[in-house]
Design a protein around this motif. Structure first.
Motif, PDB file in Angstrom:
ATOM      1  N   VAL A 175     -16.876  33.974 -22.579  1.00  0.00           N
ATOM      2  CA  VAL A 175     -16.609  32.721 -21.861  1.00  0.00           C
ATOM      3  C   VAL A 175     -16.673  32.946 -20.352  1.00  0.00           C
ATOM      4  N   ILE A 176     -16.129  34.062 -19.893  1.00  0.00           N
ATOM      5  CA  ILE A 176     -16.202  34.382 -18.468  1.00  0.00           C
ATOM      6  C   ILE A 176     -17.653  34.548 -18.030  1.00  0.00           C
ATOM      7  N   GLY A 177     -18.470  35.188 -18.886  1.00  0.00           N
ATOM      8  CA  GLY A 177     -19.885  35.343 -18.551  1.00  0.00           C
ATOM      9  C   GLY A 177     -20.605  34.016 -18.437  1.00  0.00           C
ATOM     10  N   VAL A 178     -20.402  33.127 -19.409  1.00  0.00           N
ATOM     11  CA  VAL A 178     -21.035  31.808 -19.370  1.00  0.00           C
ATOM     12  C   VAL A 178     -20.521  31.005 -18.181  1.00  0.00           C
ATOM     13  N   SER A 179     -19.214  31.056 -17.960  1.00  0.00           N
ATOM     14  CA  SER A 179     -18.627  30.297 -16.864  1.00  0.00           C
ATOM     15  C   SER A 179     -19.160  30.742 -15.513  1.00  0.00           C
TER      16      SER A 179
END
Length: 519
Positions: free
Chosen positions: A39-43
């Motif tokens: 999620v951090i990567g996508v965000s």
């Protein structure tokens, strides 16, 4: 002054692996799992923000082959992601590209690689803040039904003040730690992906209708990169496409705070990239089918709307009520990424300081939040100053800095890919897997990105590249990109004088797995 012990020491990575010379940073371990890391990567990539900022520019460069360019940009990123995964298994260090290239190529190359990551992040942070500001006022105008409120974004003073306020808020959230970061991101990422799915579905449904005279019928040729009209257009589009994937490596810079630090971040990065390429292809195809890629009307390449495509398409495609959701999604995307993008820059600065490549004050970790506090605050201040100056200097700062960003991304990603192959050079003939994932894939990815870097560097000399603005007859994109890299050389020269031990290779030593085994 106390003499530091700079002798190489092996530290346990949690699953039997060891990394020579790695130092503990004091970060909060086991704060993030696989889902949180993905999620951090996508965000950090901010897919909705990237799409509204670059759909128009990419369509203007390559026309209907935009989906093909998205695929072409994904290939080198995927190959480089394999390099990151392998290096992280051996050395799960939050300095990532900086630490790994120092271990492979020595302190000078490593320092410049770290600088490339830091300055690329500052550039994208400034653009994220700018887009978030624009959509804040657009959304306020939609909610109040007032054109004068929406027009406040055009007031340079109001725009800058709002932008600085958003940067300050994001800095505070990042300062408070990874747990706070993760909690905010689940909601914001889910929101933007859901709204993007609704937009794609409605665009497919309305494609070819009378209300969209510029619609284009889908063709499989859209996925053929060889149909692009020229190599220059292809590389320009590819540079923008590469920018659209930038940020997935935030999964890796949070490795020391992730459960299973040697394996989970690499897996999360691959998950994030699959989500991104699927989102980009679906949205690009849907947008072209409903409005086409021309420069008239709602066409994606219309210069009046190409810098902010969703602002023009939200109402016509989704209707007045649902169109507001697209404004909310872009604002959420930019704001969420603004906050998570502090992760890679702050932790890279923390690592560089820990290994004495930057002043020792940046190695301080907040005792309660366990975050690189000073590095985070400094990144926030640098972002605010950079965006303010660039906004006052150039009216086309968003376009030019995005083009310059592509140069920075290619620079440090390519170096990291080559570092993987060189660091593991003694392992490459041990198995077919090692040859592919530690050697061939990283080298091919690095060569592709290096080729884009070289071609982009040559093209951006022309003032017509980017927004068309220039400085003393030289394209402003060239001035921004090369000027910032040159600034890194100057700062490195100062640090070489202040911290000779690091630049003599005494703090973080060059090595390979084979050499470690022999010690």
């Amino acid at each position: 002054m106390t003499q530091l012990d700079v002798r190489p020491q092996a530290t346990d990575t949690g699953d039997g692996a060891s990394a020579e010379g790695m130092r503990d940073k004091g970060l909060s371990g086991n704060s993030v799992g696989l889902l949180g890391s993905a999620v951090i990567g996508v965000s950090t990539v901010a897919p909705v923000y990237c799409l509204t900022s670059t759909l128009g520019s990419t369509a203007g460069e390559v026309g209907l082959q935009m989906p093909a360019v998205f695929l072409a940009g994904f290939l080198p990123m995927l190959l480089v992601a394999f390099a990151y995964r392998e290096l992280n298994k051996a050395m799960p260090d939050c300095g990532t590209s900086f630490t790994w290239t120092v271990k492979a190529f020595g302190p000078r190359v490593g320092w410049m690689c770290g600088w490339g990551l830091v300055i690329a992040t500052i550039i994208v942070l400034s653009n994220l803040a700018g887009v978030a500001t624009s959509y804040f006022w657009l959304l306020a105008g939609e909610i109040t039904g007032s054109d004068s409120v929406a027009a406040l974004d055009g007031n340079k003073a109001v725009h800058i003040v709002t932008c600085l306020a958003l940067i300050a808020i994001a800095t505070v959230i990042s300062y408070r730690g990874m747990t706070a970061t993760k909690g905010v991101q689940y909601t914001l990422v889910a929101l933007q992906l859901l709204v993007l799915a609704v937009f794609v579905a409605m665009a497919f449904a309305k494609a070819g209708s009378a209300e969209f005279p510029t619609s284009a019928q889908f063709s499989w040729s859209w996925l053929n990169p060889f149909a692009v009209q020229s190599f220059a257009a292809f590389t320009a589009g590819l540079s923008l496409s590469i920018f659209m994937y930038w940020g997935w490596d935030a999964c890796l810079t949070a490795n020391e705070e992730t459960s299973g630090s040697s394996r989970t971040p690499g897996r999360a990065a691959l998950v994030a990239m699959v989500v991104l390429v699927g989102s980009y292809l679906a949205t690009g195809i849907a947008a072209q089918m409903v409005v086409g890629s021309g420069d008239q009307g709602l066409g994606l390449a219309n210069p009046d709307t190409s810098d902010n495509v969703f602002a023009a398409l939200a109402g016509p495609v989704m209707g007045p009520a649902l169109g507001i959701l697209l404004f909310v999604a872009v604002l959420a995307s930019a704001a969420a990424s603004l906050q998570t993008t502090f992760i890679p820059v702050a932790r890279t600065v923390l690592a560089m300081s820990t290994y004495e490549a930057l002043p020792a004050s940046y190695a301080k970790v907040h005792p309660r939040f366990r975050t690189p506090g000073r590095a985070t605050v400094t990144a926030g201040i640098a972002t605010g100053v950079f965006y303010t100056v660039m906004t006052l200097v150039s009216e086309h700062v968003l376009v030019d800095t995005i083009y310059a960003l592509g140069l920075m991304i290619c620079f440090y990603y390519a170096l990291t890919a080559f570092a993987c192959a060189w660091y593991f050079r003694a392992d490459l003939l041990k198995s077919g897997r090692d040859l592919l994932f530690k050697g061939l894939f990283p080298v091919v990815g690095g060569v592709l990105l290096a080729a884009v870097f070289a071609k982009t560097l040559a093209d951006m000399w022309d003032p017509a590249y980017g927004s068309g603005s220039s400085v003393l007859g030289v394209g402003s994109v060239f001035v921004i990109g090369v000027g910032l890299l040159a600034l890194g050389l100057v700062i490195m020269g100062v640090m070489r004088w202040r911290s000779p031990a690091f630049f003599r290779g005494e703090v973080l030593t060059r090595s390979t797995p084979a050499l470690i085994a022999e010690d």
